[in-house]
Every structure is written in structure tokens, then in C-alpha cells.
Design a protein around this motif. Structure first.
Motif, PDB file in Angstrom:
ATOM      1  N   ALA A 560     -69.420  43.200 -13.607  1.00 42.96           N
ATOM      2  CA  ALA A 560     -69.063  44.499 -13.878  1.00 42.96           C
ATOM      3  C   ALA A 560     -67.642  45.005 -13.095  1.00 42.96           C
ATOM      4  O   ALA A 560     -66.822  45.583 -13.465  1.00 42.96           O
ATOM      5  CB  ALA A 560     -70.155  45.596 -13.803  1.00 42.96           C
ATOM      6  N   PHE A 561     -67.773  44.592 -11.728  1.00 41.23           N
ATOM      7  CA  PHE A 561     -66.907  45.035 -10.713  1.00 41.23           C
ATOM      8  C   PHE A 561     -65.245  44.235 -11.176  1.00 41.23           C
ATOM      9  O   PHE A 561     -64.362  45.035 -11.071  1.00 41.23           O
ATOM     10  CB  PHE A 561     -67.304  44.532  -9.437  1.00 41.23           C
ATOM     11  N   ILE A 562     -65.711  43.130 -11.351  1.00 45.61           N
ATOM     12  CA  ILE A 562     -64.449  42.240 -11.452  1.00 45.61           C
ATOM     13  C   ILE A 562     -63.615  42.722 -12.879  1.00 45.61           C
ATOM     14  O   ILE A 562     -62.391  42.827 -13.096  1.00 45.61           O
ATOM     15  CB  ILE A 562     -64.793  40.725 -11.827  1.00 45.61           C
ATOM     16  N   SER A 563     -64.404  43.074 -13.853  1.00 44.01           N
ATOM     17  CA  SER A 563     -63.861  43.604 -15.186  1.00 44.01           C
ATOM     18  C   SER A 563     -63.233  44.916 -14.946  1.00 44.01           C
ATOM     19  O   SER A 563     -62.429  45.078 -15.806  1.00 44.01           O
ATOM     20  CB  SER A 563     -64.831  43.702 -16.337  1.00 44.01           C
ATOM     21  N   ASP A 566     -58.613  45.054 -11.755  1.00 46.67           N
ATOM     22  CA  ASP A 566     -57.948  43.707 -11.946  1.00 46.67           C
ATOM     23  C   ASP A 566     -57.412  43.288 -10.769  1.00 46.67           C
ATOM     24  O   ASP A 566     -57.284  42.023 -10.380  1.00 46.67           O
ATOM     25  CB  ASP A 566     -56.672  44.182 -12.873  1.00 46.67           C
ATOM     26  N   TRP A 567     -57.258  44.212  -9.880  1.00 46.90           N
ATOM     27  CA  TRP A 567     -56.737  43.518  -8.509  1.00 46.90           C
ATOM     28  C   TRP A 567     -57.605  42.730  -7.801  1.00 46.90           C
ATOM     29  O   TRP A 567     -57.250  41.696  -6.939  1.00 46.90           O
ATOM     30  CB  TRP A 567     -56.502  44.855  -7.618  1.00 46.90           C
ATOM     31  N   VAL A 568     -59.048  42.744  -8.120  1.00 47.33           N
ATOM     32  CA  VAL A 568     -59.686  41.819  -7.450  1.00 47.33           C
ATOM     33  C   VAL A 568     -59.723  40.347  -7.824  1.00 47.33           C
ATOM     34  O   VAL A 568     -59.924  39.502  -7.062  1.00 47.33           O
ATOM     35  CB  VAL A 568     -61.123  42.383  -7.611  1.00 47.33           C
ATOM     36  N   ARG A 569     -59.423  40.283  -9.221  1.00 48.63           N
ATOM     37  CA  ARG A 569     -59.240  38.897  -9.680  1.00 48.63           C
ATOM     38  C   ARG A 569     -58.196  38.168  -9.076  1.00 48.63           C
ATOM     39  O   ARG A 569     -58.143  37.021  -8.680  1.00 48.63           O
ATOM     40  CB  ARG A 569     -59.059  38.916 -11.215  1.00 48.63           C
ATOM     41  N   PHE A 570     -56.923  39.049  -8.764  1.00 48.83           N
ATOM     42  CA  PHE A 570     -55.936  38.654  -8.059  1.00 48.83           C
ATOM     43  C   PHE A 570     -56.158  37.915  -6.541  1.00 48.83           C
ATOM     44  O   PHE A 570     -55.604  36.963  -6.171  1.00 48.83           O
ATOM     45  CB  PHE A 570     -54.783  39.442  -8.056  1.00 48.83           C
TER      46      PHE A 570
END
Length: 572
Positions: A560-563, A566-570
Motif C-alpha cells: 500500500a505504501f509503495i503504490s 512513487d518516490w519510494v520506488r525510485f
């Protein structure tokens, strides 16, 4: 001449709508009607010896902060106006046969209308709301009229008083109105009109006028209502007329009020009163501080407990006062009675006080004169919380100080019995030995003398209160003194992180968050907070570590947090 105010008629026939009806004119174009300002730190704590009373206190405080506290305090303008055919009746003023909705007088009129019309067929609240809504609608695009004709400089200035024996009402509602004359070339006489018998008038009324308005010497008179004037000056505080104000003048107010409030409604009026400060009150504070400039008040203490005079007409003893004062005395507190001080000494005492403590009462009126760094600590009850706390919010906001209330028990045989005003009046507070210990621990922590706490629970209670008082640095010092207890308790580690966040110390906040996770790895919220804090500290390695722990231990939360970010995925 009749002094009775009959509120049994329709509101349209009772109240003046100054935007459309004649009889009230401003002396000049107003700079503003209301505007945002910086307010005080205000909070309340439960220290009853009875869990059921503590529960009610905490519930009331939480409800007030959630449903009655504005996001931003506002200043409302008190304006000099000229009235035609003015009539002073009881504690109100009329233009012709219509009542002027100004300041605290308006609140009393609304309340009295509701009480006197409860037995009627129509709901008085709905009747008033319908009237005020109609005013806002028909007043759209209108401005308050401005007097264009030259007025004689010796025209009288008249003030309506709730009474002249209650210090709170006289200082905040009546004396402050004199300040609107600061911008007027005034040469006339001043009249205070009041409903009580002359012999009941308090000596403070004349002494404060003389101390703060020496330029009016020989021109101030106290005259019992009723009184009529063909033409007279007075103050018009727009806080009482917010409900009538054109809608475009209220733009922006809805943004700062609690969501369940309706701007301009009768239910909104008391909420508005506790979150607003009259410009006249601010001017009185400024005038008082100027009056003590250059004078020597070094004999006055900076840490004070305000007691009650033995000859007060309504003496209400505080149970536990002797024990409390015994402990406070070790930290330089002095016992002072306001009534034993001259007006300028009272003002100076508050202006230079570090901490003032007292039981609930009219003495907190002098909070108006406190310096902005002062801590004002009130000792009250569930009753004073429910029915009197809000009265003092505007004074705290005017001073921008820290106003904190400790609510203990009733000084009565049955402390679980909740009193009623009609039967019991204001019941004095009682502090148990445990309550005294909590108050003293709080006060000495604020003063930099962090006490030794026996366990995590008591430490948590004290630390949370000190942080809620806006003293983050003092809270950190308290927690550091108990580092062994804190290191093992996730809640205390998080509290320490809150302190560093308040102090804008993100790197130290991050350390405290990592300690919180180590103390209790079962909280996914801690990991999320670590991610946000690490991002602010530009620590990508810490972000990746926290994300890996979140994915391994709380996969649903991780997804949920990743979705959602977006900056977290980077970074990952």
C-alpha cells in the motif's frame, strides 16, 4: 424610564441590522472587520483522584480541541461609532427600540432570547438562525455607514457594563472599550452604565480607570442604567454582529473553523467567542504595558501563587493549597493576593512573571497582561472546565502565553457528585496528594528541574503534558534523565522523536525512531515514520532498510505504501 429588556418579540423587531437600518454610523472606514492572528498554547489535564471523573475531563478537553478550537485565532475589530436616539437598558444598548448586537452583550442577548422563548411554539434557536441568515443575505454588498457630518469633540462616550462588581466582566468587556477613543480626538465625558446597585460597585473599577486612562481624569462617571442620549459615541465590537455580516465579509472564516461548525449560526457564537480577541482587548494590553514602562517593580516575584483575599465576598477555598505551596516554596514561589496590589503592580507582576499558578477565578483576567513566555497554570474542576474554561481563552490568545489547566476534584463531601450552578454555584477545587505531586512535577520540569520518576507510566504522563505545553526542550531533558527507562519503552522513544520533530531536529528524531523500532518491532507505523524522516535527512540507505523490514514483516502495508508514493520506488 423603563430598564427592562423584553425579548419576547420577533428578532427582526428586536435587533438592529446596522448594515440596512439607520441609527449606527462608524466614525471612519475600518481597517478590517476580522483577521487572523497568532494565539496561545492552551491545554487541560485530568488529575482527579477518581478514574470516572478523569475520564469525563479528558473527554471534554479532547472534544473542545476537536470541535471548538479554530485552526487559527482571529482578531475582531472594536470600532468607535455614533448612535442616534441611544438607550442604555440594563447591560445593553439600543438604537431607538432595537438592540445593538455588539461584543459580549450580543451573546447575552442571544442566550436570554433562547431562555425566554423556550416555552413558545417556535424553536428559538431556529428562529434566531433564520433571522441571522436573512440578515447575511439582504446585507450582501452593503457596508456599514460612515458618519460624514462633523461631530463636536465634546460629545459624550457611553459604555454598557454587565456590572461593576465582577472584575472579569468589567476589565474585558467594559474598560477595554475606552481604547477605541485612542484614534479619536475626544474631549467629552465618559459614562459607564450598569444595572447593579451603586453600593455593589467594586473599587477596582475606578482604580483601573485612573491608572490606565489618566487623560480622562475628572471626566469619567459611573451612572446606573437606564440612560438615554439623543447622540452619543460608543464602541461597536463586530464579534457580536458576525451573524448579520454580509457573506462576502466572512470569506475565509470557514477555512479555519472546525468542520461541524456553521459560520454565523447561533451555535457558532460561543465557539467564535473563545477563538477570537477584540482589538480593544489587545489595545488595553498594550496600554497597560506602556503604563508600567520605566517604573521599578523589582520587588515583585517572578514565580507566584495567586491566593484569595480573606475578605472576598465569595471565598472558595482550594483543598490542598497548603501542601502545594509548601512544595512550590522550595522553587522560589511566593504567595500573592491581587487585591493587595495596586493596578499597575498587578499588571507588572503578570508582565514579568515566569510562572503564575492559581485556582480558577476572576484573577485569571490578569492573564491579559502576561508576557508571551509565561506559563499560566489554573487549578480547577470538571465544572470549571465545562462552564468557565472557554471564558479565558481570549485573554490567553491576547497575551500569546501558555495557559494550562489541571482539573482535580470538587472540594465537597461527595466528590463524584457533579454540582449544578443553580443549587451549588461554583464549587471550589480539591487537589489530592497525588494531584499535588503531579502539578509540582510538571511545574519544576518547566523550570528545568526534571524530577526522578518511578516508572515508565508516570514518566509518560508527565512527558506528554510537558510536550503539550509547547516545552519540547524541557521534555527532552526529562527523557534524557530517564534514558534507561526510555530505551526499553517504544512509546517513550516515539515521544522523544515527537520532541525532536517539534524542535526541527530530524537527525535526532531519526535516532529516536530507530530506538522505538528496536524496543517494539511489531509497530509498522514506526517503520513508515522512519522512511519519511530518513527521506528528510537524505538517508537513502535507511529508507531501503526500513522498506525491506516493512516488506518482510508487513507485506500488505508495504504494498500500500509503495503504490501510494512513487518516490519510494525510485529510492528502493
Amino acid at each position: 424610564m423603563r430598564n427592562k429588556v423584553d425579548l419576547s418579540s420577533d428578532p427582526d423587531a428586536l435587533f438592529l441590522n446596522p448594515w440596512r437600518e439607520e441609527g449606527l454610523k462608524l466614525l471612519g472606514e475600518p481597517e478590517f472587520y476580522w483577521r487572523e492572528m497568532t494565539g496561545a498554547v492552551i491545554d487541560g489535564f485530568a488529575v482527579s483522584a477518581h478514574p470516572e471523573i478523569n475520564s469525563k475531563i479528558r473527554s471534554f478537553v479532547a472534544h473542545s480541541k476537536r470541535h471548538k478550537k479554530f485552526k487559527t485565532v482571529i482578531e475582531t475589530n472594536a470600532l468607535p461609532v455614533v448612535l442616534d436616539n441611544a438607550k442604555f437598558r440594563k447591560s445593553h444598548v439600543m438604537v431607538g427600540d432595537k438592540l445593538v448586537l455588539s461584543g459580549a452583550s450580543a451573546t447575552r442577548l442571544f442566550n436570554t432570547f433562547r431562555w425566554e422563548n423556550e416555552a413558545g411554539g417556535a424553536n428559538p434557536v431556529e428562529t434566531l438562525n433564520s433571522y441571522l441568515h436573512a440578515c447575511r443575505t439582504v446585507n450582501e454588498g452593503k457596508e456599514l455607514p460612515v458618519e460624514k457630518i462633523f461631530l463636536e469633540s465634546d460629545l459624550d462616550f457611553a459604555i454598557e457594563c454587565r456590572n461593576t462588581f465582577n472584575y472579569f466582566h468589567f476589565i474585558t468587556e467594559s474598560l477595554s472599550q475606552l481604547c477605541v477613543l485612542d484614534a479619536v480626538g475626544f474631549q467629552g465625558n465618559v459614562y459607564f452604565h450598569f444595572p447593579n446597585q451603586e453600593e455593589k460597585q467594586g473599587g477596582f473599577a475606578t482604580s483601573f480607570v485612573e491608572a490606565l486612562f489618566p487623560e480622562f481624569a475628572g471626566r469619567v462617571f459611573f451612572e446606573r442604567a437606564p440612560k438615554e442620549y439623543d447622540l452619543v459615541l460608543t464602541a461597536f465590537d463586530v464579534v457580536g454582529a458576525i451573524g448579520q455580516m454580509p457573506q462576502d465579509m466572512l470569506t475565509g472564516l470557514g477555512r479555519i473553523i472546525p468542520d461541524d461548525n456553521v459560520v454565523g449560526s447561533i451555535e457558532f457564537q460561543p465557539v467564535l467567542a473563545m477563538n477570537s480577541v477584540s482589538s480593544a482587548l489587545l489595545a488595553l494590553r498594550s496600554r497597560a504595558h506602556k503604563a508600567i514602562e520605566g517604573k521599578d517593580f523589582s520587588h515583585l516575584p517572578k514565580r507566584v501563587f495567586i491566593g484569595r483575599s480573606d475578605n472576598q465576598s465569595r471565598s472558595r477555598p482550594l483543598a490542598g493549597e497548603d501542601l502545594l505551596m509548601k512544595h512550590l516554596g522550595h522553587f522560589g514561589f511566593k504567595y500573592v493576593v491581587f487585591e493587595n496590589l495596586a493596578p499597575l503592580e498587578q499588571i507588572a507582576l503578570m508582565a514579568q512573571a515566569e510562572v503564575m499558578i492559581s485556582q480558577h477565578g476572576a484573577g485569571f483576567t490578569n492573564m491579559l497582561f502576561a508576557n508571551s513566555d509565561a506559563y499560566l497554570i489554573e487549578l480547577g474542576t470538571l465544572q470549571t472546565a465545562q462552564f468557565r474554561w472557554a471564558d479565558f481563552w481570549p485573554l490567553a490568545h491576547a497575551a500569546q502565553c501558555t495557559y494550562l489547566s489541571f482539573y482535580g476534584d470538587f472540594n465537597s463531601e461527595d466528590q463524584l457528585h457533579e454540582p449544578t450552578f443553580s443549587a451549588d454555584g461554583i464549587v471550589p477545587p480539591a487537589l489530592s496528594e497525588k494531584a499535588v505531586a503531579q502539578v509540582v512535577a510538571f511545574v519544576v520540569t518547566l523550570l528545568g528541574h526534571a524530577p526522578t520518576m518511578p516508572d515508565a507510566a508516570n514518566l509518560t504522563t508527565l512527558a506528554r503534558r510537558v510536550l503539550r505545553a509547547g516545552a519540547a526542550a524541557r521534555t527532552v531533558a526529562l527523557l534524557e534523565k530517564h534514558f534507561r527507562i526510555v530505551a526499553k519503552d517504544a512509546g517513550l522513544c516515539l515521544l522523544r522523536a515527537d520532541c525532536h520533530k517539534a524542535l526541527d531536529e530530524p537527525k535526532t528524531e531519526l535516532v529516536a525512531l530507530e530506538q522505538a523500532h528496536a524496543a517494539d518491532p511489531s509497530r509498522w507505523q514506526t517503520l513508515v515514520r522512519i522512511i519519511w524522516c530518513a527521506n528528510r535527512c537524505e538517508q537513502p540507505a535507511v529508507i531501503r532498510w526500513a522498506l525491506s523490514r516493512l516488506a518482510a514483516e508487513f507485506p500488505d502495508r508495504h504494498a500500500a505504501f509503495i503504490s501510494n508514493h512513487d518516490w519510494v520506488r525510485f529510492v528502493a
